[in-house]
Write an enzyme that holds these catalytic residues in place. Structure first.
Site, PDB file in Angstrom:
ATOM      1  N   GLU A 103      29.878  30.436  37.421  1.00 23.09           N
ATOM      2  CA  GLU A 103      30.145  31.072  36.128  1.00 23.09           C
ATOM      3  C   GLU A 103      28.939  31.848  35.614  1.00 23.09           C
ATOM      4  O   GLU A 103      28.783  32.037  34.411  1.00 23.09           O
ATOM      5  CB  GLU A 103      30.646  30.041  35.097  1.00 23.09           C
ATOM      6  CG  GLU A 103      29.883  28.726  35.049  1.00 23.09           C
ATOM      7  CD  GLU A 103      30.533  27.682  34.139  1.00 23.09           C
ATOM      8  OE1 GLU A 103      31.489  27.987  33.400  1.00 23.09           O
ATOM      9  OE2 GLU A 103      30.035  26.546  34.141  1.00 23.09           O
TER      10      GLU A 103
ATOM     11  N   HIS B 181      32.211  20.344  27.068  1.00 17.40           N
ATOM     12  CA  HIS B 181      32.455  20.978  25.769  1.00 17.40           C
ATOM     13  C   HIS B 181      33.338  20.160  24.838  1.00 17.40           C
ATOM     14  O   HIS B 181      33.376  20.423  23.636  1.00 17.40           O
ATOM     15  CB  HIS B 181      33.076  22.359  25.972  1.00 17.40           C
ATOM     16  CG  HIS B 181      32.126  23.332  26.589  1.00 17.40           C
ATOM     17  ND1 HIS B 181      30.929  23.685  26.002  1.00 17.40           N
ATOM     18  CD2 HIS B 181      32.155  24.000  27.770  1.00 17.40           C
ATOM     19  CE1 HIS B 181      30.276  24.541  26.770  1.00 17.40           C
ATOM     20  NE2 HIS B 181      30.995  24.746  27.858  1.00 17.40           N
TER      21      HIS B 181
ATOM     22  N   ASP C 113      32.286  31.722  30.583  1.00 14.92           N
ATOM     23  CA  ASP C 113      30.837  31.800  30.800  1.00 14.92           C
ATOM     24  C   ASP C 113      30.488  32.965  31.720  1.00 14.92           C
ATOM     25  O   ASP C 113      29.425  33.582  31.552  1.00 14.92           O
ATOM     26  CB  ASP C 113      30.306  30.481  31.382  1.00 14.92           C
ATOM     27  CG  ASP C 113      29.980  29.490  30.274  1.00 14.92           C
ATOM     28  OD1 ASP C 113      29.286  29.887  29.326  1.00 14.92           O
ATOM     29  OD2 ASP C 113      30.431  28.340  30.356  1.00 14.92           O
TER      30      ASP C 113
ATOM     31  N   ARG D 182      34.542  16.474  34.182  1.00 20.69           N
ATOM     32  CA  ARG D 182      33.512  17.527  34.182  1.00 20.69           C
ATOM     33  C   ARG D 182      32.319  17.020  33.409  1.00 20.69           C
ATOM     34  O   ARG D 182      32.449  16.612  32.246  1.00 20.69           O
ATOM     35  CB  ARG D 182      34.017  18.833  33.553  1.00 20.69           C
ATOM     36  CG  ARG D 182      32.868  19.865  33.504  1.00 20.69           C
ATOM     37  CD  ARG D 182      33.325  21.267  33.173  1.00 20.69           C
ATOM     38  NE  ARG D 182      33.661  21.447  31.773  1.00 20.69           N
ATOM     39  CZ  ARG D 182      33.882  22.647  31.216  1.00 20.69           C
ATOM     40  NH1 ARG D 182      33.815  23.742  31.950  1.00 20.69           N
ATOM     41  NH2 ARG D 182      34.191  22.730  29.938  1.00 20.69           N
TER      42      ARG D 182
HETATM   43  C1  3PY Z   1      34.491  28.734  31.211  1.00 20.50           C
HETATM   44  O1  3PY Z   1      35.437  29.513  31.088  1.00 20.50           O
HETATM   45  O2  3PY Z   1      33.307  29.076  31.161  1.00 20.50           O
HETATM   46  C2  3PY Z   1      34.755  27.332  31.423  1.00 20.50           C
HETATM   47  O3  3PY Z   1      33.846  26.587  31.666  1.00 20.50           O
HETATM   48  C3  3PY Z   1      36.172  26.842  31.313  1.00 20.50           C
HETATM   49  O4  3PY Z   1      36.224  25.508  31.029  1.00 20.50           O
HETATM   50 MG    MG Z   2      31.949  27.338  31.388  1.00 22.41          MG
END
Ligand code: 3PY
Ligand code: MG
Length: 251
Positions: free
Chosen positions: A147, A46, A173, A71
């Site tokens: 996530e 991101h 997410d 990441r």
């Molecule tokens: C999320 O909270 O989805 C993340 O990927 C944090 O970096």
């Molecule tokens: Mg995320």
């Protein structure tokens, strides 16, 4: 090979603090890495950071004792291998929802005969040492982000994947996938239950579980609950908070 002190701490049952780099700068990476985090993650999902800037950030982190992680933005093995070649000592892979996805991820991070990481360790050798290739499979951290609701359903199978070192929850997410508003410390019961399910699965499998937090106080709370890989917000979050507070005080 230079030991991966963050991985060793996790294997010893200790908790690890991870700085999070969203600002594409070797200078801010160096500042963050100098503050005593066990490891520091360069975010290429991101953050507005591309590969060549990430290399300069990994070089800045290498001037400190913090372990450099990265990441990636997808499940594509090529960027994982390239970031490892650039000296990342661990990869955080987003959106792992099945055991097959987790297997593909760890396969990219391990040299044969365990995996299919391609040879070409470039900065890995400069940072890690001459024996990098023979030791990398033991030292490199593999961290799968859970996530999604599907990831929670499959979390026992994911946690059981050999060579997967840790689970890491992306709470924002997770909220979105469960149809809730994104919030790092959501108190929505479905989100709370999903996060707890991941923690319990990690405990059953004997693998550490981490979570992204919005602040150090929130990370302290998560640590008390049993999480062992803690991210207390990002460099950009910290800068925003401090600048906002300064302006508010002076207004
Ligand atoms: C999320 O909270 O989805 C993340 O990927 C944090 O970096
Ligand atoms: Mg995320």
């Amino acid at each position: 090979m230079r030991p991966n002190s963050a991985k060793r701490k996790l294997l010893a049952g200790e908790s690890v603090n991870c700085g999070w780099l969203s600002i594409p700068s070797s200078y801010s990476a160096e500042i963050m890495a100098r503050q005593g985090f066990d490891c520091v993650n360069v975010d290429l999902q991101h953050a507005m950071t591309g590969f060549e800037t990430a290399v300069t950030m990994l070089q800045a982190i290498a001037t400190t004792d913090a372990i450099p992680l990265a990441r990636v933005g997808s499940h594509d093995p090529a960027p994982m291998m390239k970031l490892l070649d650039a000296g990342a000592y661990g990869i955080i892979c987003p959106m792992i929802s099945t055991a097959e996805e987790a297997e593909g991820f760890v396969d990219a991070c391990r040299y044969p005969p365990i995996g299919s990481r391609s040879y070409g360790p470039a900065r890995g050798v400069l940072y890690g040492g001459a024996d990098y290739v023979s030791c990398a499979n033991d030292e490199i951290l593999t961290i799968a982000m859970i996530e999604t609701g599907q990831g929670v359903e499959n979390v026992d199978a994911i946690a059981a994947v050999d060579q997967l070192d840790a689970l890491f929850i992306g709470p924002n997410d997770m909220c979105m996938d469960l149809g809730k508003a994104p919030k790092a410390e959501s108190d929505d019961p479905d989100v709370v239950a999903a996060i707890e399910a991941v923690l319990q699965a990690g405990n059953r499998a004997g693998k550490p579980v981490g979570i992204f937090c919005s602040s150090a106080d929130a990370a302290l709370g998560r640590r008390s609950a049993g999480f062992r890989f803690l991210v207390p917000g990002s460099d950009a979050n910290s800068l925003t908070g401090i600048a906002r507070e300064a302006v508010a005080k002076l207004s």
